[in-house]
Design a protein around this motif. Sequence first.
Motif, PDB file in Angstrom:
ATOM      1  N   ALA A 171     -10.999  -5.566  11.339  1.00 32.66           N
ATOM      2  CA  ALA A 171     -10.163  -4.681  10.535  1.00 32.66           C
ATOM      3  C   ALA A 171      -9.661  -5.493   9.351  1.00 32.66           C
ATOM      4  CB  ALA A 171      -8.990  -4.154  11.359  1.00 32.66           C
ATOM      5  N   VAL A 172      -9.533  -4.834   8.210  1.00 36.31           N
ATOM      6  CA  VAL A 172      -9.034  -5.499   7.009  1.00 36.31           C
ATOM      7  C   VAL A 172      -7.844  -4.708   6.499  1.00 36.31           C
ATOM      8  CG1 VAL A 172      -9.576  -6.343   4.704  1.00 36.31           C
ATOM      9  CG2 VAL A 172     -11.379  -6.271   6.442  1.00 36.31           C
ATOM     10  N   ASP A 173      -6.711  -5.407   6.324  1.00 36.79           N
ATOM     11  CA  ASP A 173      -5.532  -4.781   5.758  1.00 36.79           C
ATOM     12  C   ASP A 173      -5.586  -4.917   4.236  1.00 36.79           C
ATOM     13  OD1 ASP A 173      -4.581  -4.108   8.247  1.00 36.79           O
ATOM     14  OD2 ASP A 173      -3.349  -5.912   8.445  1.00 36.79           O
ATOM     15  N   PHE A 174      -5.276  -3.829   3.532  1.00 35.98           N
ATOM     16  CA  PHE A 174      -5.306  -3.861   2.077  1.00 35.98           C
ATOM     17  C   PHE A 174      -4.229  -2.928   1.531  1.00 35.98           C
ATOM     18  CE2 PHE A 174      -8.076  -0.310   3.161  1.00 35.98           C
ATOM     19  CZ  PHE A 174      -7.784   0.648   2.198  1.00 35.98           C
ATOM     20  N   ILE A 175      -4.055  -3.010   0.244  1.00 40.94           N
ATOM     21  CA  ILE A 175      -3.072  -2.160  -0.425  1.00 40.94           C
ATOM     22  C   ILE A 175      -3.675  -1.706  -1.743  1.00 40.94           C
ATOM     23  CG2 ILE A 175      -1.860  -3.964  -1.724  1.00 40.94           C
ATOM     24  CD1 ILE A 175       0.778  -2.594  -0.671  1.00 40.94           C
ATOM     25  N   LEU A 176      -3.262  -0.562  -2.206  1.00 43.36           N
ATOM     26  CA  LEU A 176      -3.652  -0.057  -3.525  1.00 43.36           C
ATOM     27  C   LEU A 176      -2.406   0.002  -4.391  1.00 43.36           C
ATOM     28  CD1 LEU A 176      -5.946   2.946  -2.475  1.00 43.36           C
ATOM     29  CD2 LEU A 176      -6.663   0.629  -3.102  1.00 43.36           C
ATOM     30  N   ASP A 177      -2.492  -0.527  -5.605  1.00 44.17           N
ATOM     31  CA  ASP A 177      -1.317  -0.454  -6.470  1.00 44.17           C
ATOM     32  C   ASP A 177      -1.182   0.948  -7.064  1.00 44.17           C
ATOM     33  OD1 ASP A 177      -3.084  -0.230  -8.615  1.00 44.17           O
ATOM     34  OD2 ASP A 177      -2.724  -2.253  -9.382  1.00 44.17           O
ATOM     35  N   LYS A 178      -0.242   1.121  -7.972  1.00 46.04           N
ATOM     36  CA  LYS A 178       0.044   2.450  -8.500  1.00 46.04           C
ATOM     37  C   LYS A 178      -1.161   3.074  -9.191  1.00 46.04           C
ATOM     38  CE  LYS A 178       4.907   1.243  -9.234  1.00 46.04           C
ATOM     39  NZ  LYS A 178       5.963   0.987 -10.257  1.00 46.04           N
TER      40      LYS A 178
END
Length: 800
Positions: free
Chosen positions: A747-754
């Motif tokens: 599993a890979v944790d990620f985030i998307l900016d605005k």
Amino acid sequence: MYFTNEEIPTIAITGSNGKTSTREFIASVLETQWNVLKTVGNKNLPISTQQMMAQFDPSKHEAILLELGMGKQGAGEQHCNHFQPNIAVITNIGTAHYGNLGNSFETTAQYKSVLIKNMKADGLLLLNKDDINSQLLDTSTFKGTLVTIGINSNANYNASNVEYLSNGMRFYVEMKGHNEEFFIPTFGEHNIFNALFAISLADKLGFPIEIIREGLKNYQVPIKRLNVYNLRGESILIDDTVNANPQSVKAAIDVLMNIGKDRKKILVLGSMLELGDYTSEGHREIGKYAAEKKIDVIYTFGDLSIDIHKGASEHGFPIEKIKHCKDRNELHHELNSSMEDNSIFLVKGSSLMHMNKTAEYLRNNFLYTMIFNENLKDEVLLNSATLALMKIEQSTMILQYGSFSKTLNIILDDKVNDGEIQLPRHLSNELSIIDLPYEYIVTDNHIQLGPVIGFLVYTRYIEDSKQQLLRLKDYDMIKGLIFMFRPTEIASENNTLTGFYYDPASNDFKQGTFPYPSVVFNRIPLREKRYKQLKKRVGDNIFNYPYRNIDKLSFWDKMKLVPKLKKYLPYTKEFTGVKSLLTIFKKYDSVYLKPVSMAGGNGIIQAKKLDGGFLITDYHGECFHLKSVKELETALKKHLLNRTYIIQQEIESFTSTGEKIDFRIYIQKDYSMKWKLSGIETKIAKSGSVVSNSKYRARIEPGELAISKYYNLSKEETENKINEITNVCIQVLKRMEKKGYLLGDAAVDFILDKSANLYLLEVQLDYAAEIKAFREDDEQRVLPFILTTPFAYAKALAGF
């Protein structure tokens, strides 16, 4: 006569389809009387002709029979540089090698006509009158005898009353005023044409009708050309994998329809190559033909074969009954799932598509029946017909069960049923074959029984095995022996392990003794010593290892060196004290301090630079306003754990109501043995929380919906974004594999900016899986997609 007293019959065969079969039909007749020098196998290139003619011995050979492959421009002249035939057979003019021969029937006929121009002008020429494109052949220079064959046209030799029998085909030919009956031990109207060439040629050479009839009856079907195999469960396999073009595929479909009238008809087609400008149309044509013939299921393999889908669906074929496979393992997986009693499979494709591997897979998995005999010890029991089918020349066979193998003596017993192989139930004093639905692979004198998959788990799952039942819900697609065991078992002095195996009959785990497995799916922090002990038995078929939380600092340090990945990483550096934090505050007003090797959000602190001070928020959501650097330093000492930390740029991403959001994507290898997306989930933090882990989470939403909703993306934009995320994460996992990790489930944790730009946070191997079943419904949503997939990969890794 078509040759002088000093000459012998020198026969050349070419054409778009049927060259080899026609050659073998002619040979089966001529060899009843003569010693014939003939092409062997598929060696029909100009160099092969040169080599064959070098073997000609006039004191020995009474006829020459050569197959001329003319798939490239100029090949005809090159063949005829080495000999001049006095008899020529051109089977037909079709789309085989269409792209190499000018992209038209006219140019194809032109290149095939080279044989007519280079043969003896007063020789014997045999053509197919039913083939309209053969009229394009240039016979202007030919002064000899032209003989035609056909079924539907008024030819010199016509077949009539064509009939399919259980073991071949019967037909009649008018010869010398009598309607003569003939039989060929193969199928297909196209083979009637091939046989007619042999009949007419032999008749012109003066062979008695009885000899011609006997020769055809003894015809040996060439390999990969409509070879018919009886599978278990009253099913049938047609292996026609030597090559493919639209004409030959249609002919094979006709055979499928005729001998599979009361069976489920399954068409397995690889791409047809070398069709040039006719490529798309040719594949669509086959899709249309399959729809018209009412095939039950179609499987396609290879990029070009996607046009078969289009042709089929455009003509009413149910889209849910056609499956395109980009990978051969995927194709075999799909075929395995579709296997039913009373089915018939046709496998075909261009030779470079290697569809023979798929035919071999079906033979190996569905031709034989394995029986476990309590009374056998070191023997394997089968009848002489099964031995002949297996083409075993040794007196022994090797049985492999997981990593255990044993040599068995072959005992012939004609009381044993055809296709049945009886194996010993008890392999040693400690080990017996457990009664389960196995698959098997039979190659040469080797039988592999399986798959045998070991599952290394925490002790709590050994003590409460029911927690793992969700992983086995697709067992019918995996089959074989799947067992849980502990690392302490690895050091066992004998060749066995003990643990708990899944019993599909009771849908429960039972205690047992097992061989070392072929594959190990690891879900524990395995010590290096144990790993090395296990590797000696299993080899590299162990995944996921090493199984531990990925060091966030090392991860960032390694990935930033990959130019394609660097832009997806938030700025990160090691925390070495308050000065390092102040330095990063010069670039970013808000950062996270994270322990490098902890999970679950534990120890994470958010730090912000404010006008006239600082704000830190711990992972419980408690806030502390600090007025000076000294207060900041004191607070950090109090709230940071005694561990190594990183400082990481905060990537802001919130819902419209201000809830923090981030994402987890599950990337796994499946039966294709390639990384694929299994699911994405969106983690919504509780109000005020700086982390979104389970304790501080408000809810989980499906990733696709959340990406679309919170970032205002269209359906197409969402799909493109998910493809980007998936591809980047796969690059990361492949990079880790190059660094020594053995992976298959991550599993890979990620985030998307605005602006929906992607930033990677960390890779999780020890991610929450089984325990999700005890959480809220929204968290369980992904379970059906992630729990079972690793066993599909393990099965493929085991060779099944």
